[in-house]
Structure formats: C-alpha cells, structure tokens
Motif scaffolding. Structure first.
Motif, PDB file in Angstrom:
ATOM      1  N   LEU A  55       0.820  -1.208   0.000  1.00 36.07           N
ATOM      2  CA  LEU A  55       0.000   0.000   0.000  1.00 36.07           C
ATOM      3  C   LEU A  55       0.857   1.261   0.000  1.00 36.07           C
ATOM      4  N   GLU A  56       1.877   1.283   0.851  1.00 35.06           N
ATOM      5  CA  GLU A  56       2.736   2.453   0.913  1.00 35.06           C
ATOM      6  C   GLU A  56       3.525   2.639  -0.381  1.00 35.06           C
ATOM      7  N   GLU A  57       4.034   1.565  -0.930  1.00 39.31           N
ATOM      8  CA  GLU A  57       4.800   1.650  -2.178  1.00 39.31           C
ATOM      9  C   GLU A  57       3.913   2.075  -3.337  1.00 39.31           C
ATOM     10  N   SER A  58       2.673   1.601  -3.349  1.00 35.75           N
ATOM     11  CA  SER A  58       1.743   1.998  -4.406  1.00 35.75           C
ATOM     12  C   SER A  58       1.392   3.471  -4.304  1.00 35.75           C
ATOM     13  N   ALA A  59       1.244   3.969  -3.083  1.00 36.31           N
ATOM     14  CA  ALA A  59       0.921   5.380  -2.893  1.00 36.31           C
ATOM     15  C   ALA A  59       2.070   6.273  -3.349  1.00 36.31           C
ATOM     16  N   VAL A  60       3.297   5.863  -3.049  1.00 37.72           N
ATOM     17  CA  VAL A  60       4.462   6.639  -3.483  1.00 37.72           C
ATOM     18  C   VAL A  60       4.560   6.628  -5.004  1.00 37.72           C
TER      19      VAL A  60
END
Length: 301
Positions: A55-60
């Motif tokens: 989720l965090e990597e996708s948001a970045v």
C-alpha cells in the motif's frame, strides 16, 4: 577583398544550412530523451510498483506518476506549440506611416520644400535616414518594423525576434515566445521530478547491497538520472534568465512587455494558448509594430 568576402559569405551559408539540417535531429533527440525517461520512470520502476507493491509503495508510485504524466503532457504541448507556431512574419509590402507630429522633426531636402504634408509622410516612411526606426532588410529586400530582426537560419525577418533555438527548430518571436517560456518551465519541473524520483535508485547503484535489476535497467536508470539532472540545471539557468528579462521588460534582443507575452487572462498564463479576447485585442498578436522602452526606441540591434 572580394574573394575574402565571398569566402566568409559562403561559410556563413554553410553554417546556416547545417543548423537547419540539425533541426530534425534535435526533435528526435528531444523525443529520445522523453522516451528513455518514460521507460526508466514508468516501465522500469514506478509503473510496476502501483499494482505489484504494498500500500505504501503503491501510494508513493502514484504520487510520482500522476504529476509525471501531467507535466509530460504540458511539456510536449508547449514544445510542439513552439515548433509549429510561426513566430511572426512581416506582411508583404509592409510600410510604416510616420505621424504628422514627427514629420516636422525630419529635416527636409531641397526637393521637398513646398511639398504637402501627405507627400512628406510618404517620403518619410520610405527613408531610413529620415526616421531611424524604419529599417530596410537587404536580404529580404523589404522594410521591417521596429524590433523586427532577420534570422539567417530561417532566412526571413521575424517580428519581435528573441533568438533562434535549434532545439525547437524555429525562431522564438512575437507569437510563440510565451510557448517557449512555458516549455522551459515545464521542462524544469519534469526533469526535477524525474531526478528526485530516481535519486534513491541512483544511490543504490553505488551501494554494495544486492542489486535486483538487470544490467540494461541499471544502465537506463543511470543514463536517465544523469540526463535529467543535466537538463534541470541547464534549463534552470536559462529559465531564470528569461524570467529576469520578462520581469525587466526585456527580451534577449531588446525591450518587451510582460503582458504582451503572456496575455491579460491569467487562466491562460500556464498553458500554451491564448484566450479569444487576447487573440482579438493584443497588439503583439495582431500587429507588426510593438511597444518598446523609450531609451531603446532609437537603437539598432
């Protein structure tokens, strides 16, 4: 002496011809840099991270890809607007009309004593010696308005010419100067974004840790980072220079007016287009004579 002059003229002609031929290559170079950058940022790194990461990597990744594509669209729109827009040409058989108030200040020749004012205006409009603002281009064999200059590369006179840019294969003048500034602006933002987004991958290139990327991906990332960093730094200096020129009511060659570049409608300031009202009313888009600073009016560039 004739041989020397002929040699110089021939060399200048060859130089201008070479620059014209270089134009198509420069367009391909720009598109090549854009293609390599797109592959490194979207295909190699942040595209797969949108769906394949956490989720965090996708948001970045989304935070990088959304502004990347928006800036890329504006960059290409501005770029091709500069390439395809005529910077402004002198109308055929253009002549300037001298105001009656200025006729009195023009010294008369012996043949002009007793002539009516209308004939004096006509003779004044055709005399470079009588009015220093009216100039004649020997290469185009026509009169040219104030702030109009001949481009040896394009082979014609350009209205309110700023300079000839080999990157856009065109002169930057009255009708495309705004587009050129926007091209610099969006190029700086795009290359800065790419440089910052690839910086962690560039640093990892020199670390001793395990590298998961293939040699081809590493080479593409390294090349893209170096190219975009170099463009960001160089465009920043060029953009700062032009911002200072516009803010100081000057262009590269001579004086200019800020509103005559960007228009009166602020909604259009950051896109390569003009409002319908500006297209109808702006002198810079309608005429061939442009306002200039009083202290520069009598200067020849």
């Amino acid at each position: 002496m004739r041989m020397a002059g002929a040699t110089i003229a021939w060399n200048v002609f060859r130089f201008c011809t070479a620059l014209r031929a270089l134009g198509s290559v420069m367009i391909l170079a720009v598109l090549g840099v854009v293609g390599v950058t797109y592959y490194a940022v979207v295909v190699t790194h942040y595209g797969p991270a949108v769906f394949g990461g956490g989720l965090e990597e996708s948001a970045v990744a989304a935070a990088v890809l959304v502004p990347f594509h928006c800036l890329l669209v504006m960059l290409l729109w501005s770029y091709f607007s500069v390439v395809l827009t005529d910077p402004g040409s002198v109308p055929p058989n253009w002549r300037s009309v001298v105001d009656e108030e200025k006729v009195d200040a023009i010294p008369l020749t012996s043949s002009e004593f007793g002539s009516p004012v209308s004939s004096l205006k006509q003779s004044a409009s055709l005399s470079d010696l009588a009015n220093p603002m009216i100039r004649h281009c020997k290469r185009c064999n026509q009169f040219k308005p104030p702030r109009c200059h001949h481009c040896s590369i394009c082979g014609r006179c350009v209205l309110k010419m700023d300079h000839h840019c080999v990157w856009v294969v065109n002169c930057v003048g009255a009708l495309n100067y705004k587009f050129f500034l926007l091209f610099l602006f969006y190029t700086f933002l795009e290359t800065t974004l790419v440089t910052l987004s690839l910086l962690p991958h560039f640093i990892a290139f020199f670390n001793d840790g395990e590298i998961l990327e293939s040699p081809g991906m590493l080479a593409t990332t390294f090349l893209t980072f170096v190219l975009n960093l170099a463009f960001a730094l160089s465009v920043l200096g060029f953009l700062a220079m032009h911002i200072a020129l516009v803010a100081g009511n000057t262009t590269t060659i001579e004086a200019s007016c800020q509103l005559l570049v960007f228009g009166t409608d602020k909604r259009y300031w950051f896109i390569p287009a003009y409002s319908e009202e500006d297209l109808r009313k702006m002198p810079a888009l309608q005429g061939v004579v442009y306002p200039s600073k009083p202290d520069l009016d009598a200067q020849e560039f």
